[in-house]
Each structure stands twice: as C-alpha cells, then as structure tokens.
Write an enzyme that holds these catalytic residues in place. Structure first.
Site, PDB file in Angstrom:
ATOM      1  N   ASP A 148       6.181  39.362  24.358  1.00  0.00           N
ATOM      2  CA  ASP A 148       6.761  38.536  22.761  1.00  0.00           C
ATOM      3  C   ASP A 148       7.926  38.090  22.608  1.00  0.00           C
ATOM      4  OD1 ASP A 148       5.028  37.818  20.109  1.00  0.00           O
ATOM      5  OD2 ASP A 148       7.058  37.964  19.371  1.00  0.00           O
TER       6      ASP A 148
ATOM      7  N   ASN B 230      10.128  27.276  16.850  1.00  0.00           N
ATOM      8  CA  ASN B 230       9.156  25.837  16.290  1.00  0.00           C
ATOM      9  C   ASN B 230       9.490  24.937  15.389  1.00  0.00           C
ATOM     10  OD1 ASN B 230       6.986  25.815  18.949  1.00  0.00           O
ATOM     11  ND2 ASN B 230       5.381  27.184  17.917  1.00  0.00           N
TER      12      ASN B 230
ATOM     13  N   ASP C  77       6.989  24.387  23.227  1.00  0.00           N
ATOM     14  CA  ASP C  77       5.515  24.489  24.990  1.00  0.00           C
ATOM     15  C   ASP C  77       6.732  24.974  25.912  1.00  0.00           C
ATOM     16  OD1 ASP C  77       3.818  23.869  22.930  1.00  0.00           O
ATOM     17  OD2 ASP C  77       3.562  21.652  23.155  1.00  0.00           O
TER      18      ASP C  77
ATOM     19  N   GLU D 291       2.863  33.433  21.223  1.00  0.00           N
ATOM     20  CA  GLU D 291       4.264  33.356  21.878  1.00  0.00           C
ATOM     21  C   GLU D 291       3.798  35.228  22.624  1.00  0.00           C
ATOM     22  OE1 GLU D 291       4.833  34.990  17.840  1.00  0.00           O
ATOM     23  OE2 GLU D 291       3.411  33.428  18.588  1.00  0.00           O
TER      24      GLU D 291
END
Length: 618
Positions: A491, A499, A508, A535
């Site tokens: 993770d 983000n 991304d 993620e």
C-alpha cells in the site's frame, strides 16, 4: 488468298446467287415454251401415249363483260387468243378467263381416261361439254363449291370424259380466281394418273414426314432445354406444314370439305402467319434484342407488326390486295433473313453461316414461287413445288444451325467453366491466405482482448479479477504439492495526500511508477504482480517461504523508497508499507484466510510507522 478476302468474295457471290439462279430459271422456262398451232386433239392414240398435255392446244379469252356460255360460243375466232407459248399460268387477274378446246376420237381412246386440271385453288371452275353446238354436260367446280360436287374424289379436278361415249366434243372452261390464274390441263389414262398420283403422294409423304421428324425432334429438345428459340422454330415448322397442306388442296379435301369460304381465308392467314413465325425465330436465334444492332431490331419489329396486320386483314380485306402485300413482304422478309444471317456471321456468330445459307436457299425458291405465281415463269416440277423444296432445305439447314449453335454454346460453357475453375482455384488460394491472415489477426485480437480483460488499464499489471483466479489455482497446487505459498500486500503511504496535493494525474504517475518498480523486482516466471484496488498492489510468490517473501518485499520497498518524482520542479519521494503472509496449505479452500493474514500484516506495518515490512506465518 487470305481468309478475309475469301469471305469477302464468298459473300459477294452469295448475294448475286439468287439473281443468277432466277435468270437461269427464266431462260430455261422460256426455252421449253415452243409455239404450237391450235388443232383438235386426237385421242385415238392416248392408250399408247398415256398422257397428252393440252395447254398448247387451248385458246383463251379474257372475260371483261361477264359473258355466258352462249355468248362465248358465238364469239368470233379473232376474239380468242392462241396459247402458242403453252402457258398454264396467266398471272393474277381480276377478270375470269374462258378456255376452249376440241377433242377428237374420244370413244377410241382405248383406255379409261381423265381430263385433269392440276391446280386445286381455282375459286370457280365451270366446265361445259358441247357436241355439235349442243350442251351435253357441265360441271361446277372450284374451292368455293362444296367438295362433294366433284365427280372424282381427289384434291385436284378430274373429269371422266370417256363415260360420255361420244366421238368428238368441244370443251368450254370458265375459270375465275382471286389468286393466280392457273390452268395446267391434260388428258391421261387412269393408269398414268394413278402412277403419277402415287409418285406425288410419295413426294408429299417424304416432305411432310421430314417436316414432322424435324418438328418432334426439336420439340423433344425444347422440352429438355426450354429455350424459347426452339419454340419459335416449332411455330415456324408447324405454320409451314399447315400452309403447304392447304396449298396441296388436302385441307379442303379432308378438313373442311363443306366450308367453301374458308379456303381462301386460311391461305391468306397461313401465308401471313408463316413469315411472322419465321421473323420471330430469326429475332430469337440471332439474339437481336440483346446483341443486335438497333437497325436490325427495327427491321424485325417492323416485319412482325406488318405480318400481324396482314394476318388480321385476311379476315375482312380483299383477297388480292392481302395476297400481293403478303407475297411482297415475304420476299423482303426472306431477304432480310439472309441479310441478318450475313450480319451475324460478320459479328462472329459461327452458327450464322449455316443460318445465312438456309435463308439464301429459301430465298431462291421463294423467288421462283413468286415468279410462277405472277405467270412470269411457267409451271414445272421445280416451280410447282418451290415452297416445299425451299422450306424443307431451309428447315434442315436451320436445324443444322441449331446444332452449330449448341456446339458453340457448349464450347463457351466449357471455356466459362474452365475460367470459373481457374478463378475459383485462385479465389480458394487467396481465400486460404486471407483466412489464415484473418485467423492470425483474430487470434492476436483475442489475445489482446484477453490481455486487456486481465490487466489494469492504468498500470498495465494484472487486475484483481485475474489475480483471484490465479491465486486460487496456485493455492490448490501448493496444497497438492505441500509447498510454501507467499502473498505480499503493498500500500502506497499517504497516497490520498499526494492526490489532494498534486492532483490525480500525478497520483496516476505514482501508481504506474510503483507498478513498474515492483514488477522489475520479480525475477521468476511464476511470480506475479496485480493491482488489488486503489493504491494497493498484491504480489503472489509460489513456492516461497516466509524468509523469501520478506526478501522480495524488502527489495521492492527499498526500490520504491529510492524513487524521486518531479512535479513542476518539485521533487517528490514515495514510500510503501507491506504485509507478508506465508503458508503451506492444509486444505483446498483456505486461500481467503491467507489473503486476510497478509492484509492484517499490512495493517500492522502502517500502524508501525509505514515504510516497513511485517511478516506472518499461518
């Protein structure tokens, strides 16, 4: 001589051939018409002679005043014309003709005999027998008089004069006809007549037999091939036979002996119907409507229309007008048939050669028939049977043309089949290549489609659905083989903050970069990386124990830790937390527990400050 020059010369000769033939026939006919003085015909030697032709001895008078027998008998000798040319055909005339003739020693003929008028289509034929100025007997004959009035049952006119038992008689004959004025007259013994009649019947039997053979042979072919051209040919043969049967007088004798008005009408109808069917046949045989020139199509359509009008006109229009018009158009139609045959020949239609020859032959005999009808040439075996001879030869040649046409079409079909087979072979070969190419393209497309269906669209690694399928398979294999199976849950640390701070596009980029780095650390073919969601990533390591799983996880963590990304000139570093779980499965369906254990280890790693690896063994 070249082939082209030869064909040119041949065509010129064939074009002049009808004229040369007709000229020769006229000269021949004129040569046999020697003059002879008129006198009483002595029949005392008839038994030895068997037959005496009387045309050279008759005198004739054109009746322009409607004379009766008494007036004719009182006419001066200078009103009568001597038939020095022995004519039996006086052409077409609107006026009746009177003929007179004296027969001597009738009672000494030595054998029963007939007076014969050998032409069945005289409308009215009145024969008066006079002895010493007194009318002894008379006959009212003709095809406008019921057949039963004839003294002898025959298609022509026969008078048994020997039954009168007189020494000398005078004959006065009144003939009236809307058609040709023909009076071929002779006396012959019964034996000679029956001999000639037998030969005549043999000729007609051969003619009509040939025509019937042609008809039924082509009818059989028509039933098999269903070609409309054969139908028109059958129509032409049938109308020709019907016309000839009528012209011989047999129709009046056997079909309608009491219908006195039908004979002339039927002659006109069939005379128009026969060329109508011929033009229809020519039009279909040469395929003028589809391949012919516009001029040729106009010619045939005009003839069809004209003959159709004449056919209808025969029911009510004057006989002589319709007959002359039909004869003129028939001559032009036969000439056109010859021309169209030559035209087809020049276009390369092989069957048109025999076709043109057929119409050339018929054209010659039609000309002879028309000249005989007009009285330009006198009756003979050829001229009297011109239509029969010409039509028989023509129809035989046309049947041969059919054979040539069938062979030509057969060759064309064989050639077309060979071309089709070659094209089919090439097409099959190309099709095989095309199928192979399309199959490869389809397989590649399916492979790509399958690859797209099992991979994550953003990172390019396997998606969760495909991971679940492979994870279950590997778990069951490890259960069977009693091998270690290791799962690493990964993770990205603080990904939501990335983000929110730098935007989803930068997020991304982070996901793709971590996927590439993690995938680069997997060395064995069985090892796989998948995006598990958001993620989170998951690594499946078959046949790997806890220590091996820890080693792989640490390599991935260190590689991620060393990543520095640039975002508009600002350096951004990444870290990840990982949970490792290993097991030697003791049942087939415990894979969910292993995944849960790895997830718990990941949770512990995050609770331990992130950017670390926590391991667990089940």
């Amino acid at each position: 001589m070249s082939k082209l020059h030869f064909e040119s010369v041949f065509l010129r000769v064939t074009c002049w051939f009808p004229c040369i033939s007709v000229l020769f026939f006229i000269l021949l006919s004129q040569g046999v018409n020697a003059s002879q003085s008129i006198h009483t015909v002595d029949l005392s030697n008839l038994k030895a002679q068997q037959r005496i032709v009387l045309n050279g001895q008759v005198q004739y008078l054109v009746d322009e005043q409607g004379l009766n027998l008494e007036s004719v008998m009182q006419a001066n000798d200078d009103q009568w014309q001597a038939n020095t040319e022995r004519r039996s055909n006086f052409g077409i005339s609107a006026n009746p003709y009177w003929f007179r003739l004296a027969l001597g020693n009738v009672d000494q003929a030595g054998s029963p005999f007939f007076l014969r008028v050998d032409y069945p289509h005289t409308d009215k034929l009145d024969v008066y027998i006079v002895n010493d100025g007194v009318l002894i007997h008379s006959y009212q004959l003709g095809d406008t008089v019921p057949y039963a009035y004839r003294p002898v049952d025959n298609r022509i006119y026969l008078l048994p004069l020997d039954e009168l038992a007189l020494a000398n008689i005078e004959l006065y004959i009144r003939a009236e006809s809307q058609g040709p004025m023909e009076l071929p007259i002779d006396v012959l013994t019964h034996a000679e007549f029956y001999h000639q009649d037998k030969l005549e019947l043999i000729w007609y039997g051969a003619y009509f037999g040939t025509m019937l053979v042609m008809f039924f042979y082509n009818l059989f072919i028509y039933i098999l091939v269903r070609d409309v051209t054969y139908f028109y040919y059958l129509f032409y043969v049938a109308s020709t036979m019907a016309l000839q049967f009528t012209l011989t007088g047999a129709s009046f004798q056997y079909v309608y002996p009491e219908s006195t008005n039908l004979n002339n009408t039927l002659v006109l109808m069939l005379t128009a119907l026969m060329p109508f069917s011929a033009v229809s046949f020519v039009r279909s045989f040469l395929k003028l409507e589809s391949t012919g020139m516009r001029r040729d199509r106009i010619i045939t359509r005009s003839f069809l229309g004209a003959f159709a009008i004449l056919f209808v006109s025969s029911l009510f229009a004057p006989y002589m007008i319709v007959l002359k018009a039909t004869h003129a158009l028939s001559f032009l139609a036969v000439s056109a048939g010859f021309y169209l045959g030559l035209s087809g020949w020049r276009r390369g239609v092989k069957a048109a050669r025999t076709f043109a020859m057929a119409w050339l032959v018929y054209l010659v005999f039609v000309v002879v028939f028309l000249l005989n009808t007009k009285g330009i040439v006198q009756p003979s075996v050829i001229s009297e049977h011109a239509l029969e001879i010409g039509s028989a030869l023509e129809l035989i040649l046309l049947s041969l043309s059919f054979g040539h046409r069938i062979n030509e079409e057969k060759e064309m079909r064989i050639q077309a089949q060979e071309q089709a087979l070659h094209a089919q072979s090439s097409l099959n070969k190309n099709l095989d290549l095309l199928v192979q190419q399309r199959t490869e393209e389809l397989e590649e497309a399916n492979r790509q489609l399958k690859d797209l269906s099992i991979r994550d669209g953003l990172t390019g690694v396997f998606n969760r659905r495909h991971f679940d399928e492979l994870f279950q398979i590997e778990y069951q294999r490890s259960f069977r083989e009693k091998n270690w199976l290791c799962v690493v849950m990964l993770d990205i640390d603080h990904f939501k903050g990335l983000n929110d701070t730098y935007g989803h596009q930068f997020g991304d980029v982070c996901l793709k970069t971590i996927a590439d780095v993690a995938l680069n650390k997997l060395r064995r073919p069985p090892d796989l990386l998948a995006r598990y969601g958001g993620e989170e990533f998951v690594v499946l390591l078959p046949n790997t124990d806890l220590e091996g799983g820890r080693t792989v996880a640490e390599k991935i963590r260190h590689a991620i830790e060393s990543i520095t990304l640039d975002n508009d000139g600002q350096a951004v570093t990444l870290t990840a937390s990982m949970g490792v779980a290993c097991v030697i499965p003791n049942d087939r369906d415990g894979f969910a527990g292993l995944l849960k254990l790895a997830d718990q280890s990941l949770y512990q790693a995050k609770e331990s400050g992130r950017n670390c690896v926590v391991c667990s063994v089940s």
